[in-house]
Design an enzyme around this catalytic site. Structure first.
Site, PDB file in Angstrom:
ATOM      1  N   GLU A 166      -1.360 -19.171  -2.338  1.00 56.04           N
ATOM      2  CA  GLU A 166      -1.811 -20.511  -2.700  1.00 56.04           C
ATOM      3  C   GLU A 166      -1.790 -21.444  -1.494  1.00 56.04           C
ATOM      4  OE1 GLU A 166       0.747 -19.129  -6.288  1.00 56.04           O
ATOM      5  OE2 GLU A 166       0.499 -18.636  -4.164  1.00 56.04           O
TER       6      GLU A 166
ATOM      7  N   CYS B 257       4.912 -19.714  -7.839  1.00 62.37           N
ATOM      8  CA  CYS B 257       6.377 -19.711  -7.867  1.00 62.37           C
ATOM      9  C   CYS B 257       6.927 -21.129  -7.882  1.00 62.37           C
ATOM     10  CB  CYS B 257       6.932 -18.928  -6.681  1.00 62.37           C
ATOM     11  SG  CYS B 257       6.551 -19.656  -5.067  1.00 62.37           S
TER      12      CYS B 257
ATOM     13  N   ALA C 289      -3.986  16.248  -6.861  1.00 61.57           N
ATOM     14  CA  ALA C 289      -5.322  16.627  -6.414  1.00 61.57           C
ATOM     15  C   ALA C 289      -5.643  17.961  -7.055  1.00 61.57           C
ATOM     16  CB  ALA C 289      -5.375  16.724  -4.885  1.00 61.57           C
TER      17      ALA C 289
ATOM     18  N   THR D 298       7.564  22.980  -3.188  1.00 60.74           N
ATOM     19  CA  THR D 298       6.480  22.427  -2.369  1.00 60.74           C
ATOM     20  C   THR D 298       6.971  22.112  -0.968  1.00 60.74           C
ATOM     21  OG1 THR D 298       5.360  21.502  -4.297  1.00 60.74           O
ATOM     22  CG2 THR D 298       4.849  20.513  -2.174  1.00 60.74           C
TER      23      THR D 298
ATOM     24  N   GLU E 139       4.142  13.539  -5.294  1.00 58.61           N
ATOM     25  CA  GLU E 139       2.907  14.229  -4.925  1.00 58.61           C
ATOM     26  C   GLU E 139       2.916  15.710  -5.289  1.00 58.61           C
ATOM     27  OE1 GLU E 139       1.593  13.490  -0.972  1.00 58.61           O
ATOM     28  OE2 GLU E 139       1.680  11.317  -1.181  1.00 58.61           O
TER      29      GLU E 139
ATOM     30  N   GLY F 215       5.205  19.492  -6.524  1.00 63.22           N
ATOM     31  CA  GLY F 215       4.160  20.330  -7.073  1.00 63.22           C
ATOM     32  C   GLY F 215       4.047  20.236  -8.593  1.00 63.22           C
TER      33      GLY F 215
END
Length: 357
Positions: free
Chosen positions: A46, A69, A148, A190, A283, A285
């Site tokens: 702001e 705030c 992924a 992993t 991420e 496994g």
């Protein structure tokens, strides 16, 4: 408000634990100022927008994605700046649930400024989901799971190869994503198999590099792993079970790894929150992701699909997630859909943390 939300995202990786905030000043249907919170401890959105607007802010409308705030923290209250500037109206997407900062709407109203709350609320809540989550449920981190997969939901082929299901644009996006989290987590298998770096190597340099977390019940990670060898340079933590062999734990600790010996996955997350982790990106496994989902510990899913089929025998993304009858199955909220080069990103939230209006 859409412009304010777009501006807010520019603070990604640089403002946490503060929220992402953007602001737009409009006078007579003309944009006269805009800004965003760019750096923790720096000017709020702001204030930046009002400074750009100058005298044109008097009588103007300010759009901001979070209630201004009302307290003096690293900077003075934004409510004071808005009142001094003489704005006529403030439109906020959501209220601020922070006990110290909230109350800005009431202060603005007392100063004779018209206020509205709720425009773009869902989008604003999704943008600052970790910040809002920490105010509603402070006992564990906000947990995001990134996967992924192939079109048929596989994270690796039948021989265990996963590099690369998705393309370069998706991998660049992952580094941007990592920059906005306090920690990056993977499962023990992993970590041993892929020997990942779990660092941010993209365009956004995080203000505080994320901690690397390995969920490894038996503390099997050893000093042959890059994560262990570099633990003194990059903070590396292991969440193990209480039954993990003391000798394994000792090897990790001697190499600078911090080890948590937790009774359960949920307890491990609570210990991470106590240690300062507010937002955790997992991420993989597949086993870790499935367990987090099965125990309803995932708050957001980042799902990147590559345009490839891997078929039967390939490794599934969600092994062991218990079945649900269709009528009783939880329906998640789509937050974002977009292309990452040839790949497709789908972002889903288990629930939106909307503050009271």
């Amino acid at each position: 408000m859409t412009r304010a939300l777009d501006l807010a995202l520019r603070g990604w990786g640089r403002v946490a634990p503060n929220p992402l905030v953007g602001a737009v000043v409009v006078a007579q249907d003309r944009l006269v100022g805009e800004g965003f919170h760019a750096e923790y401890g720096g000017p709020h959105a702001e204030v930046v927008a009002l400074e750009q607007a100058g005298a044109a802010a008097r009588g103007a409308t300010v759009y901001v994605n979070l209630e201004p705030c009302a307290h003096h923290g690293k900077t003075p209250p934004c409510t004071d700046a808005l009142i001094r500037a003489g704005v006529a109206r403030v439109v906020a997407a959501v209220r601020d649930p922070d006990p110290a900062a909230k109350g800005g709407i009431e202060l603005l109203q007392q100063a004779g400024i018209i206020t509205d709350v709720g425009a773009g609320a869902d989008h604003a809540a999704a943008l600052n989901a970790p910040f809002l989550f920490a105010r509603h449920q402070a006992e564990r981190p906000f947990v995001a799971l990134k996967l992924a997969t192939s079109i048929d939901g596989r994270i690796a082929d039948a021989d265990g190869r996963s590099q690369w299901i998705t393309g370069e644009a998706a991998r660049d996006w992952v580094h941007w994503l990592r920059a906005g989290f306090d920690a990056i987590g993977v499962g023990g298998t992993t970590a041993l198999k892929d020997d990942p770096q779990l660092t941010v190597r993209g365009a956004v340099k995080p203000r505080v590099p994320p901690v690397r977390v390995v969920f490894d019940r038996r503390a099997m990670l050893n000093d042959s792993a890059g994560l262990v060898r570099t633990a003194r340079a990059v903070p590396t933590w292991v969440v193990a079970s209480r039954e993990a062999p003391a000798s394994n734990v000792s090897v990790l600790e001697q190499n600078g790894v911090r080890v948590f010996r937790s009774a359960s996955l949920a307890d491990g997350l609570r210990e991470l929150r106590t240690a300062g982790i507010r937002a955790l990106l997992c991420e993989g496994g597949g086993a870790l992701g499935a367990k987090l989902l099965a125990e309803e510990l995932v708050d957001r899913l980042y799902w990147v699909q590559g345009p490839v089929w891997l078929g039967e025998g390939a490794i599934p993304a969600f092994p062991g997630v218990p079945p649900r009858a269709l009528a009783a199955a939880p329906r998640w909220t789509p937050v974002e859909r977009k292309a990452l080069g040839p790949d497709t990103l789908l972002v889903l939230d288990r629930r939106l943390c909307l503050p009271e209006s």
